[in-house]
Scaffold this motif. Structure first.
Motif, PDB file in Angstrom:
ATOM      1  N   LEU A  24     -55.056  45.178  27.097  1.00  0.00           N
ATOM      2  CA  LEU A  24     -54.265  44.023  26.968  1.00  0.00           C
ATOM      3  C   LEU A  24     -52.885  44.565  27.088  1.00  0.00           C
ATOM      4  N   GLY A  25     -52.436  45.713  26.805  1.00  0.00           N
ATOM      5  CA  GLY A  25     -51.155  46.298  27.088  1.00  0.00           C
ATOM      6  C   GLY A  25     -50.521  46.277  28.574  1.00  0.00           C
ATOM      7  N   LYS A  26     -51.429  46.625  29.339  1.00  0.00           N
ATOM      8  CA  LYS A  26     -51.088  46.479  30.795  1.00  0.00           C
ATOM      9  C   LYS A  26     -50.582  45.015  31.139  1.00  0.00           C
ATOM     10  N   LEU A  27     -51.644  44.210  30.956  1.00  0.00           N
ATOM     11  CA  LEU A  27     -51.061  42.762  31.389  1.00  0.00           C
ATOM     12  C   LEU A  27     -50.137  41.992  30.480  1.00  0.00           C
ATOM     13  N   LEU A  28     -49.777  42.606  29.377  1.00  0.00           N
ATOM     14  CA  LEU A  28     -48.616  42.130  28.648  1.00  0.00           C
ATOM     15  C   LEU A  28     -47.329  42.690  29.546  1.00  0.00           C
ATOM     16  N   VAL A  29     -47.217  43.960  29.787  1.00  0.00           N
ATOM     17  CA  VAL A  29     -46.134  44.493  30.565  1.00  0.00           C
ATOM     18  C   VAL A  29     -45.894  43.896  31.865  1.00  0.00           C
ATOM     19  N   GLU A  30     -47.108  43.512  32.618  1.00  0.00           N
ATOM     20  CA  GLU A  30     -46.955  43.067  33.944  1.00  0.00           C
ATOM     21  C   GLU A  30     -46.600  41.499  33.903  1.00  0.00           C
ATOM     22  N   ALA A 295     -60.149  37.293  19.590  1.00  0.00           N
ATOM     23  CA  ALA A 295     -61.682  37.546  19.444  1.00  0.00           C
ATOM     24  C   ALA A 295     -62.166  38.829  20.438  1.00  0.00           C
ATOM     25  N   VAL A 296     -63.401  38.624  21.154  1.00  0.00           N
ATOM     26  CA  VAL A 296     -63.905  39.467  21.973  1.00  0.00           C
ATOM     27  C   VAL A 296     -63.106  39.372  23.332  1.00  0.00           C
ATOM     28  N   VAL A 297     -62.194  40.284  23.575  1.00  0.00           N
ATOM     29  CA  VAL A 297     -61.284  40.242  24.893  1.00  0.00           C
ATOM     30  C   VAL A 297     -62.225  40.679  25.849  1.00  0.00           C
ATOM     31  N   ILE A 338     -70.582  32.949  21.229  1.00  0.00           N
ATOM     32  CA  ILE A 338     -70.132  34.003  21.408  1.00  0.00           C
ATOM     33  C   ILE A 338     -68.686  33.879  21.518  1.00  0.00           C
ATOM     34  N   GLU A 339     -67.884  34.850  20.890  1.00  0.00           N
ATOM     35  CA  GLU A 339     -66.584  34.675  20.829  1.00  0.00           C
ATOM     36  C   GLU A 339     -65.555  35.320  21.833  1.00  0.00           C
ATOM     37  N   LEU A 340     -65.847  35.042  23.059  1.00  0.00           N
ATOM     38  CA  LEU A 340     -65.052  35.556  24.436  1.00  0.00           C
ATOM     39  C   LEU A 340     -63.997  34.923  24.374  1.00  0.00           C
ATOM     40  N   ILE A 341     -62.853  35.576  24.822  1.00  0.00           N
ATOM     41  CA  ILE A 341     -61.573  35.323  24.815  1.00  0.00           C
ATOM     42  C   ILE A 341     -60.851  35.907  26.349  1.00  0.00           C
ATOM     43  N   PRO A 342     -60.644  35.384  27.467  1.00  0.00           N
ATOM     44  CA  PRO A 342     -59.923  36.101  28.655  1.00  0.00           C
ATOM     45  C   PRO A 342     -58.610  36.705  28.225  1.00  0.00           C
ATOM     46  N   ASP A 363     -43.048  31.618   5.889  1.00  0.00           N
ATOM     47  CA  ASP A 363     -44.021  32.343   5.696  1.00  0.00           C
ATOM     48  C   ASP A 363     -44.710  32.978   7.211  1.00  0.00           C
ATOM     49  N   MET A 364     -44.863  34.216   7.000  1.00  0.00           N
ATOM     50  CA  MET A 364     -45.550  34.876   8.316  1.00  0.00           C
ATOM     51  C   MET A 364     -46.887  34.247   8.848  1.00  0.00           C
ATOM     52  N   LYS A 365     -46.721  33.734  10.134  1.00  0.00           N
ATOM     53  CA  LYS A 365     -47.972  32.945  10.862  1.00  0.00           C
ATOM     54  C   LYS A 365     -48.852  34.002  11.361  1.00  0.00           C
ATOM     55  N   VAL A 366     -50.087  33.579  11.254  1.00  0.00           N
ATOM     56  CA  VAL A 366     -51.136  34.281  11.727  1.00  0.00           C
ATOM     57  C   VAL A 366     -52.021  33.339  13.052  1.00  0.00           C
ATOM     58  N   PHE A 367     -52.243  33.936  13.972  1.00  0.00           N
ATOM     59  CA  PHE A 367     -52.761  33.115  15.102  1.00  0.00           C
ATOM     60  C   PHE A 367     -53.963  33.534  15.500  1.00  0.00           C
ATOM     61  N   ASN A 368     -55.144  32.767  15.186  1.00  0.00           N
ATOM     62  CA  ASN A 368     -56.524  33.275  15.572  1.00  0.00           C
ATOM     63  C   ASN A 368     -56.810  32.574  17.059  1.00  0.00           C
ATOM     64  N   VAL A 369     -56.807  33.695  17.871  1.00  0.00           N
ATOM     65  CA  VAL A 369     -56.988  33.244  19.388  1.00  0.00           C
ATOM     66  C   VAL A 369     -58.393  33.302  19.628  1.00  0.00           C
ATOM     67  N   THR A 370     -59.101  32.325  19.491  1.00  0.00           N
ATOM     68  CA  THR A 370     -60.663  32.230  19.751  1.00  0.00           C
ATOM     69  C   THR A 370     -61.054  31.015  20.352  1.00  0.00           C
ATOM     70  N   THR A 371     -62.098  30.907  20.801  1.00  0.00           N
ATOM     71  CA  THR A 371     -62.748  29.857  21.649  1.00  0.00           C
ATOM     72  C   THR A 371     -63.887  28.922  20.831  1.00  0.00           C
ATOM     73  N   SER A 372     -64.324  29.266  19.664  1.00  0.00           N
ATOM     74  CA  SER A 372     -65.456  28.561  19.379  1.00  0.00           C
ATOM     75  C   SER A 372     -65.369  27.260  18.634  1.00  0.00           C
ATOM     76  N   VAL A 373     -63.897  26.932  18.271  1.00  0.00           N
ATOM     77  CA  VAL A 373     -63.495  25.675  17.699  1.00  0.00           C
ATOM     78  C   VAL A 373     -63.330  24.641  19.185  1.00  0.00           C
ATOM     79  N   GLN A 374     -62.602  25.156  20.012  1.00  0.00           N
ATOM     80  CA  GLN A 374     -61.928  24.220  21.037  1.00  0.00           C
ATOM     81  C   GLN A 374     -62.901  24.343  22.060  1.00  0.00           C
TER      82      GLN A 374
END
Length: 523
Positions: A24-30, A295-297, A338-342, A363-374
């Motif tokens: 993930l870090g590589k893509l974040l920098v890029e 989820a599962v990146v 299956i909780e895959l997330i590109p 208050d601090m936010k939490v973000f669930n980056v998943t696919t099973s709901v949407q």
């Protein structure tokens, strides 16, 4: 202050990123450099490794295929900072620390040990202790602090700290909301207690062999499973390190002994993440913070190229092994999501979260980056889709037909693994006079199954209201540039790029040899 656009917000800002040499870090920098060309210096916490100093590692990093689309001028923005998550104070020199504290206003803490069977003492220091160390560093950053005038909260420089956790930090819960839940024990206390334990004490309390689980299953019908399996594997010549006597190699979370430390979490990794989240929460009144829970990146859906992948972690290894016929049985539930997330979806969400946190005052936010709901997809559906494309583009090194069987019952899984994996492997090794090559593959697949199956034999509901609100706060133009809308993922199209990515970036199949591979696969 009126919100700037994402690109405008990052313009001229200096960033500090941990985990930049990871997936993930590589893509974040890029992505930051390519899509936010006005961004300032990007400092990367980097440790020397395998004879390479920090500068050499950063140079090698920028030669990775992930950076092919990044403009050449972007290389000048990347600066390595020598350090190590396992060292006190992150191992950063006083000079580098002073520089970071003077210049940085946005921090992304992505680094973590992601091994599911990692030593508890090491992972607590790496994932929990380092998170506290990063926060302590942030407290000294003049551009990344929160203060009060009277009872009014003020925030300097519109700064932010983003911590990347995992959706499975709350593994025991069936429904996970976007909030930080209470940890099973105090993060600081458990670190002190574990640090004082010997490795022998940890080995007894932390884990046990998957063979112990098999033994428990067979014991119910009056059989000694450990003795039976050990005798068989000794007879066929499996090395002692791979037999039941070696609990270090075949490990999953214990169902009984583990309750003393990691309780209902499946492994030390997920356990460490719930503790680290609470460390972030403790300091969120001082440091403007948010937590991202992917989820599962998995491989990219679009950027830097469709299907880009650089590791065989988690579900990726299932596909690599099964595509080559080296894994024939998986312990999972076909009908559970299956909780895959590109990875590029996660990257864009991370950048947007850092931007949003800088302007948010609650208050601090939490973000669930998943696919099973949407945009849900079942485990069985996903395996069937990828299997179809692997049949069209089989690896040249295939040793068996790709016919992965999915079973949810653990006892049935062990039975099928023994029958369809271990026995044929022994026969092939005997006939080809190879010294246990296929048997070793088979025993390793059992080990791997034990590590990943806890995530595929259960289902969760990951609420994602904060992610949807974040998506809606981004302008239409930037939603295209920083797309993290999971409903845009077409699973069939993605399955094809996923398979192509594995063949291209991991197993490195030669396209010119595809006809030969297809012919060989049909035999």
């Amino acid at each position: 202050m009126k919100r700037l656009s994402i690109k405008e917000f990052y313009e001229g800002r200096s960033l500090f990123i941990t985990g930049a040499t990871g997936f993930l870090g590589k893509l974040l920098v890029e992505k930051l450099i390519r899509s936010c060309p006005g961004v300032g210096q990007i400092y990367l916490l980097t440790r020397s490794k395998q004879g390479q100093d920090v500068a050499s590692r950063v140079t090698s990093l920028l030669k990775d295929p992930a950076f092919k689309r990044m403009p050449e001028m972007g290389h000048q923005k990347v600066v390595g900072i020598a350090g190590d998550l396992y060292q006190r104070g992150l191992g950063i020199s006083p000079q580098d620390r002073e520089r970071l504290c003077r210049e940085v206003s946005v921090v992304f803490h992505v680094a973590a040990s992601v091994k599911f069977d990692e030593d508890l003492k090491f992972i607590l220091q790496t994932n929990v202790g380092s998170t506290q160390a990063i926060i302590d560093l942030c407290k000294d950053m003049s551009n990344l602090e929160v203060g009060y005038i009277g009872v009014t909260l003020i925030q300097y420089a519109y700064s932010s700290f983003t911590y990347v956790s995992t959706a499975y930090s709350n593994y025991p819960r069936k429904e996970v909301h976007e909030k930080v839940y209470s940890p099973p024990m105090d993060p600081h206390k458990i670190q002190r207690e574990v640090a004082a334990m010997s490795q022998e004490e940890l080995a007894r309390k932390e884990k046990r062999s998957v063979y112990c689980i098999l033994d428990a299953c067979l014991e119910r019908v009056g059989l000694d499973g450990i003795c039976i399996l050990d005798a068989i594997m000794r007879a066929i010549g499996v090395s002692s390190s791979l037999r039941p006597s070696s609990s270090r190699y075949f490990t999953v979370a214990s169902e009984e002994e583990v309750t003393g430390i990691i309780k209902n979490w499946p492994n030390t990794y997920a356990f460490s993440k719930i503790l680290a989240e609470n460390v972030v929460l403790e300091n969120s009144k001082i440091i403007p913070s948010c937590i991202l829970r992917p989820a599962v990146v998995t491989s990219s859906v679009e950027e830097p190229v469709p299907g880009w992948i650089d590791n065989q972690n988690g579900i990726i290894r299932t596909h690599v092994l099964s595509s080559q016929g080296r894994m024939r049985v998986a312990n999972a539930h076909r009908k559970y999501n299956i909780e895959l997330i590109p990875v590029d979806i996660v990257t864009n969400a991370t950048i947007a979260a850092g931007w949003d946190t800088a302007y948010y005052k609650g208050d601090m936010k939490v973000f669930n980056v998943t696919t099973s709901v949407q945009n849900p997809i079942k485990y069985g559906e996903w395996i069937d889709k990828t299997k179809k494309y692997f049949h069209l583009s089989p690896p040249l090194k295939t040793v068996w037909y790709n016919s992965l069987i999915i079973v949810k019952n653990r006892g049935m899984f062990y039975t099928l693994w023994f029958t369809l994996d271990l026995v044929p492997a022994f026969i092939i090794d005997t006939l080809t006079l190879r010294k246990h090559k296929m048997v070793d593959y088979s025993t390793k697949s059992l080990s791997y199954n034990g590590l990943v199956s806890p995530f595929f034999i259960r289902s969760w509901k990951f609420c994602d209201k904060n992610v949807q609100n974040l998506l809606n706060s981004v302008s239409k133009e930037e939603r295209r540039e920083f797309n993290f809308d999971v409903t845009t993922v077409n699973w069939d199209t993605y399955a094809k790029s996923f398979v192509d990515g594995i063949n291209t970036f991991l197993t490195r199949e030669d396209p010119k040899k595809l006809p030969e591979a297809r012919q060989r696969y049909k035999k």
